[in-house]
Motif scaffolding. Structure first.
Motif, PDB file in Angstrom:
ATOM      1  N   GLU A 224       0.830  -1.175  -0.525  1.00  0.00           N
ATOM      2  CA  GLU A 224       0.116  -0.175   0.180  1.00  0.00           C
ATOM      3  C   GLU A 224       0.548   1.537  -0.057  1.00  0.00           C
ATOM      4  OE1 GLU A 224      -4.258   0.801   2.135  1.00  0.00           O
ATOM      5  OE2 GLU A 224      -2.994   2.018   3.664  1.00  0.00           O
ATOM      6  N   LEU A 225       0.758   1.963  -0.951  1.00  0.00           N
ATOM      7  CA  LEU A 225       1.790   3.127  -1.648  1.00  0.00           C
ATOM      8  C   LEU A 225       0.448   4.495  -0.964  1.00  0.00           C
ATOM      9  CD1 LEU A 225       3.233   2.607  -3.906  1.00  0.00           C
ATOM     10  CD2 LEU A 225       4.347   2.379  -2.266  1.00  0.00           C
ATOM     11  N   LYS A 226       1.076   5.770  -0.425  1.00  0.00           N
ATOM     12  CA  LYS A 226       0.154   7.007   0.139  1.00  0.00           C
ATOM     13  C   LYS A 226       1.456   8.001  -1.162  1.00  0.00           C
ATOM     14  CE  LYS A 226      -0.911   7.224   4.960  1.00  0.00           C
ATOM     15  NZ  LYS A 226      -0.601   7.862   6.255  1.00  0.00           N
ATOM     16  N   ILE A 227       0.603   8.087  -2.381  1.00  0.00           N
ATOM     17  CA  ILE A 227       1.064   9.279  -3.076  1.00  0.00           C
ATOM     18  C   ILE A 227       0.139  10.805  -3.123  1.00  0.00           C
ATOM     19  CG2 ILE A 227       0.446   9.248  -5.350  1.00  0.00           C
ATOM     20  CD1 ILE A 227       2.458   6.463  -4.779  1.00  0.00           C
ATOM     21  N   GLN A 228       1.366  11.613  -3.221  1.00  0.00           N
ATOM     22  CA  GLN A 228       1.001  13.021  -3.314  1.00  0.00           C
ATOM     23  C   GLN A 228       1.195  12.755  -4.716  1.00  0.00           C
ATOM     24  OE1 GLN A 228       0.496  14.888  -0.664  1.00  0.00           O
ATOM     25  NE2 GLN A 228       0.856  13.120   1.399  1.00  0.00           N
ATOM     26  N   LYS A 229       0.251  13.938  -5.038  1.00  0.00           N
ATOM     27  CA  LYS A 229      -0.294  14.212  -6.920  1.00  0.00           C
ATOM     28  C   LYS A 229      -0.346  15.885  -7.071  1.00  0.00           C
ATOM     29  CE  LYS A 229      -2.558  12.224 -10.813  1.00  0.00           C
ATOM     30  NZ  LYS A 229      -1.295  11.390 -11.384  1.00  0.00           N
ATOM     31  N   LYS A 230      -0.524  16.226  -8.352  1.00  0.00           N
ATOM     32  CA  LYS A 230      -1.110  17.724  -8.323  1.00  0.00           C
ATOM     33  C   LYS A 230      -1.107  17.187  -9.424  1.00  0.00           C
ATOM     34  CE  LYS A 230       2.906  20.317  -5.946  1.00  0.00           C
ATOM     35  NZ  LYS A 230       4.112  21.115  -6.287  1.00  0.00           N
ATOM     36  N   LEU A 231      -2.555  17.987  -9.961  1.00  0.00           N
ATOM     37  CA  LEU A 231      -3.684  17.788 -11.265  1.00  0.00           C
ATOM     38  C   LEU A 231      -4.315  19.821 -11.281  1.00  0.00           C
ATOM     39  CD1 LEU A 231      -5.342  14.916 -10.989  1.00  0.00           C
ATOM     40  CD2 LEU A 231      -4.108  15.282 -11.932  1.00  0.00           C
ATOM     41  N   THR A 232      -3.864  20.540 -12.152  1.00  0.00           N
ATOM     42  CA  THR A 232      -4.789  20.763 -12.071  1.00  0.00           C
ATOM     43  C   THR A 232      -6.079  21.148 -12.150  1.00  0.00           C
ATOM     44  OG1 THR A 232      -5.121  21.193 -14.773  1.00  0.00           O
ATOM     45  CG2 THR A 232      -3.000  21.704 -14.009  1.00  0.00           C
ATOM     46  N   TRP A 233      -6.883  22.331 -12.119  1.00  0.00           N
ATOM     47  CA  TRP A 233      -8.291  22.434 -11.800  1.00  0.00           C
ATOM     48  C   TRP A 233      -9.235  22.219 -13.196  1.00  0.00           C
ATOM     49  CZ3 TRP A 233     -11.065  21.597  -7.653  1.00  0.00           C
ATOM     50  CH2 TRP A 233      -9.802  21.918  -6.744  1.00  0.00           C
ATOM     51  N   ALA A 234      -7.860  22.336 -14.362  1.00  0.00           N
ATOM     52  CA  ALA A 234      -8.505  22.453 -15.895  1.00  0.00           C
ATOM     53  C   ALA A 234      -8.581  20.490 -16.117  1.00  0.00           C
ATOM     54  CB  ALA A 234      -7.862  22.198 -16.589  1.00  0.00           C
ATOM     55  N   GLN A 235      -7.437  19.687 -15.795  1.00  0.00           N
ATOM     56  CA  GLN A 235      -7.703  18.620 -15.736  1.00  0.00           C
ATOM     57  C   GLN A 235      -8.724  17.443 -14.474  1.00  0.00           C
ATOM     58  OE1 GLN A 235      -3.208  18.055 -14.075  1.00  0.00           O
ATOM     59  NE2 GLN A 235      -3.026  16.395 -16.440  1.00  0.00           N
ATOM     60  N   LEU A 236      -9.118  18.375 -12.927  1.00  0.00           N
ATOM     61  CA  LEU A 236     -10.238  17.992 -12.101  1.00  0.00           C
ATOM     62  C   LEU A 236     -11.297  18.037 -12.867  1.00  0.00           C
ATOM     63  CD1 LEU A 236      -8.195  18.922  -9.426  1.00  0.00           C
ATOM     64  CD2 LEU A 236      -8.669  16.983  -9.666  1.00  0.00           C
ATOM     65  N   LEU A 237     -11.862  19.669 -13.733  1.00  0.00           N
ATOM     66  CA  LEU A 237     -13.083  19.501 -14.287  1.00  0.00           C
ATOM     67  C   LEU A 237     -13.436  18.450 -15.918  1.00  0.00           C
ATOM     68  CD1 LEU A 237     -15.253  21.091 -14.536  1.00  0.00           C
ATOM     69  CD2 LEU A 237     -14.871  22.868 -15.912  1.00  0.00           C
ATOM     70  N   GLY A 238     -12.013  18.560 -16.094  1.00  0.00           N
ATOM     71  CA  GLY A 238     -11.891  17.241 -17.498  1.00  0.00           C
ATOM     72  C   GLY A 238     -12.416  15.882 -16.710  1.00  0.00           C
ATOM     73  N   ILE A 239     -12.236  15.634 -15.548  1.00  0.00           N
ATOM     74  CA  ILE A 239     -11.807  14.347 -15.411  1.00  0.00           C
ATOM     75  C   ILE A 239     -13.650  14.482 -14.667  1.00  0.00           C
ATOM     76  CG2 ILE A 239     -11.546  12.860 -13.446  1.00  0.00           C
ATOM     77  CD1 ILE A 239      -8.761  13.922 -13.677  1.00  0.00           C
ATOM     78  N   LEU A 240     -14.000  15.110 -13.707  1.00  0.00           N
ATOM     79  CA  LEU A 240     -15.132  14.884 -13.431  1.00  0.00           C
ATOM     80  C   LEU A 240     -16.430  15.333 -13.643  1.00  0.00           C
ATOM     81  CD1 LEU A 240     -13.889  15.301  -9.667  1.00  0.00           C
ATOM     82  CD2 LEU A 240     -14.833  13.760 -10.477  1.00  0.00           C
ATOM     83  N   GLY A 241     -16.275  16.259 -15.297  1.00  0.00           N
ATOM     84  CA  GLY A 241     -17.144  17.064 -15.439  1.00  0.00           C
ATOM     85  C   GLY A 241     -18.052  16.046 -16.338  1.00  0.00           C
ATOM     86  N   SER A 242     -17.921  15.102 -17.352  1.00  0.00           N
ATOM     87  CA  SER A 242     -18.468  14.288 -18.102  1.00  0.00           C
ATOM     88  C   SER A 242     -19.555  13.343 -17.088  1.00  0.00           C
ATOM     89  CB  SER A 242     -17.562  13.964 -19.160  1.00  0.00           C
ATOM     90  OG  SER A 242     -16.925  12.856 -18.809  1.00  0.00           O
ATOM     91  N   MET A 243     -18.920  12.976 -16.250  1.00  0.00           N
ATOM     92  CA  MET A 243     -19.959  11.958 -15.258  1.00  0.00           C
ATOM     93  C   MET A 243     -21.341  13.233 -14.687  1.00  0.00           C
ATOM     94  SD  MET A 243     -20.046   9.617 -13.891  1.00  0.00           S
ATOM     95  CE  MET A 243     -18.871   8.748 -14.238  1.00  0.00           C
ATOM     96  N   PHE A 244     -21.054  14.428 -14.763  1.00  0.00           N
ATOM     97  CA  PHE A 244     -22.096  15.417 -14.273  1.00  0.00           C
ATOM     98  C   PHE A 244     -22.841  15.909 -15.625  1.00  0.00           C
ATOM     99  CE2 PHE A 244     -18.801  13.678 -10.842  1.00  0.00           C
ATOM    100  CZ  PHE A 244     -20.535  14.017  -9.624  1.00  0.00           C
ATOM    101  N   VAL A 245     -22.526  15.577 -16.471  1.00  0.00           N
ATOM    102  CA  VAL A 245     -23.699  16.478 -17.437  1.00  0.00           C
ATOM    103  C   VAL A 245     -24.817  16.635 -16.954  1.00  0.00           C
ATOM    104  CG1 VAL A 245     -24.474  17.050 -19.811  1.00  0.00           C
ATOM    105  CG2 VAL A 245     -21.762  15.565 -19.465  1.00  0.00           C
ATOM    106  N   HIS A 246     -25.646  15.302 -16.709  1.00  0.00           N
ATOM    107  CA  HIS A 246     -26.628  15.039 -16.105  1.00  0.00           C
ATOM    108  C   HIS A 246     -26.572  14.929 -14.623  1.00  0.00           C
ATOM    109  CE1 HIS A 246     -28.454  15.172 -20.356  1.00  0.00           C
ATOM    110  NE2 HIS A 246     -27.260  13.537 -19.764  1.00  0.00           N
ATOM    111  N   PRO A 247     -28.112  15.123 -13.921  1.00  0.00           N
ATOM    112  CA  PRO A 247     -27.991  14.897 -12.333  1.00  0.00           C
ATOM    113  C   PRO A 247     -27.370  13.400 -11.931  1.00  0.00           C
ATOM    114  CG  PRO A 247     -30.052  16.476 -13.342  1.00  0.00           C
ATOM    115  CD  PRO A 247     -29.337  15.542 -14.359  1.00  0.00           C
ATOM    116  N   THR A 248     -26.029  13.301 -11.656  1.00  0.00           N
ATOM    117  CA  THR A 248     -25.627  12.306 -10.892  1.00  0.00           C
ATOM    118  C   THR A 248     -25.589  11.939  -9.443  1.00  0.00           C
ATOM    119  OG1 THR A 248     -24.813  11.842 -13.588  1.00  0.00           O
ATOM    120  CG2 THR A 248     -23.398  11.168 -11.528  1.00  0.00           C
TER     121      THR A 248
END
Length: 342
Positions: A224-248
């Motif tokens: 089991e590893l603990k990972i420190q990661k950085k993403l831009t808010w553009a990336q985060l919106l890209g990852i999550l946005g398509s899932m919430f196009v409709h009420p989810t």
């Protein structure tokens, strides 16, 4: 506080799951749940199983490495119980073995057609059920139950069972809650500033740093590893946005980002384990996930949009978030971010 209890129906493939079933039942009892279910099935027992599902509050599917005994129709009894629970809209949580192929050969179906049915049923549960958790040992199973059953109560609230002598307490508590809700609604109505407005807005190119855990596999072992990661808010919106196009439902925030981390985390793992060949069970820190959700709300990218028929909170992209998702801005921001990392 009311002495409330919940009834759990446990569905397994049969006797080979007896050790897991015993641990599950003992853990549930220790947490204040009642559990029932059938290990030995016959055509006559199907009606009893359905009555138990009708009366239960939650259904647990406990899947090891067998499809189990089949009904006369060729569908397994466990599979039938799952289908019936879905039709009755019962909240379902699945605990399945992380690596069925690693279990003892005596715990597997001997017929190829049953092994194929098991594989398809397992894939169906992973795809269709919101709450699916894996385990490798009996200790893993116990910890998974202790961690996730309280969350089920929060995500899928049900009436449960209260001792008859406590019904007056129930009515008193309902009256108190109604009064408190009225007070809160009055207070909110008087406020001119949303409490979330204290959170500063972010730009698309800014980084968000967070921690997540994973299981990394190397040379036949996992760590089991603990990972420190950085993403831009553009990336985060890209990852999550398509899932919430409709009420989810709200829990898809964690499902979506954890799936992304499972798909992309091997490179992160190799920074610590250079020969790692696979990863699994990636899970973002829950506080970080909450921060992402609140920041996206503050930036007017997502908004709450009521509840579904299971009383789950729903979220949806705003028109602003939709336009960003459809524009080239995300792609440009992600491309520039990737260049800065290489």
């Amino acid at each position: 506080m009311l002495d409330k209890r919940y009834q759990i129906f446990i569905s397994t493939s049969g006797r080979e799951m007896q050790p897991e079933r015993m641990i599950l039942a003992q853990t549930l009892v220790g947490m204040g749940f009642f559990s029932w279910g059938l290990e030995q099935r016959t055509p006559l027992s199907t009606a009893l199983a359905r009555r138990q599902i009708d009366d239960c509050d939650y259904v647990i599917m406990l899947l090891g490495s067998q499809y189990g005994e089949q009904s006369v129709s060729g569908v397994g009894y466990m599979h039938l119980e799952y289908i019936y629970a879905v039709t009755k809209q019962k909240p379902i949580i699945v605990f399945m073995h992380d690596e069925p192929a690693a279990r003892d050969s005596s715990l597997h179906d001997q017929k190829p057609e049953l092994r194929e049915k098991f594989s398809e049923f397992r894939k169906s549960l992973q795809h269709d059920v919101d709450q699916v958790f894996t385990y490798r040992s009996l200790r893993d199973l116990e910890m998974a139950v202790r961690l996730n059953m309280p969350q089920m109560l929060e995500r899928y609230p049900v009436s449960g069972w209260v001792r008859p002598q406590n019904t007056q307490l129930l009515h008193d508590e309902i009256d108190q809650l109604k009064t408190k809700i009225e007070q809160l609604e009055t207070e909110v109505g008087k406020r001119e500033v949303d409490p979330f407005l204290s959170l500063p807005k972010v730009s698309m190119h800014e980084f968000f740093a967070f921690e997540y855990r994973m299981h990394a596999y190397q040379d036949g072992n996992f760590k089991e590893l603990k990972i420190q990661k950085k993403l831009t808010w553009a990336q985060l919106l890209g990852i999550l946005g398509s899932m919430f196009v409709h009420p989810t439902p709200e829990e898809y925030f964690s499902k979506c980002i954890n799936d992304y981390l499972n798909d992309t985390g091997l490179e992160d793992a190799r920074l610590e384990m250079p020969r790692a060949h696979a990863i699994a069970r990636s899970q973002i820190n829950i506080r970080a996930l909450h921060s992402i959700k609140m920041q996206m709300r503050q930036n007017d990218w997502i908004i709450q949009s009521g509840r579904d028929d299971r009383q789950r909170m729903l979220w949806q992209l705003t028109s602003k978030g939709q336009k960003l998702l459809e524009s080239n801005l995300l792609n440009k921001s992600q491309a520039s971010e990737q260049k800065s990392w290489h």
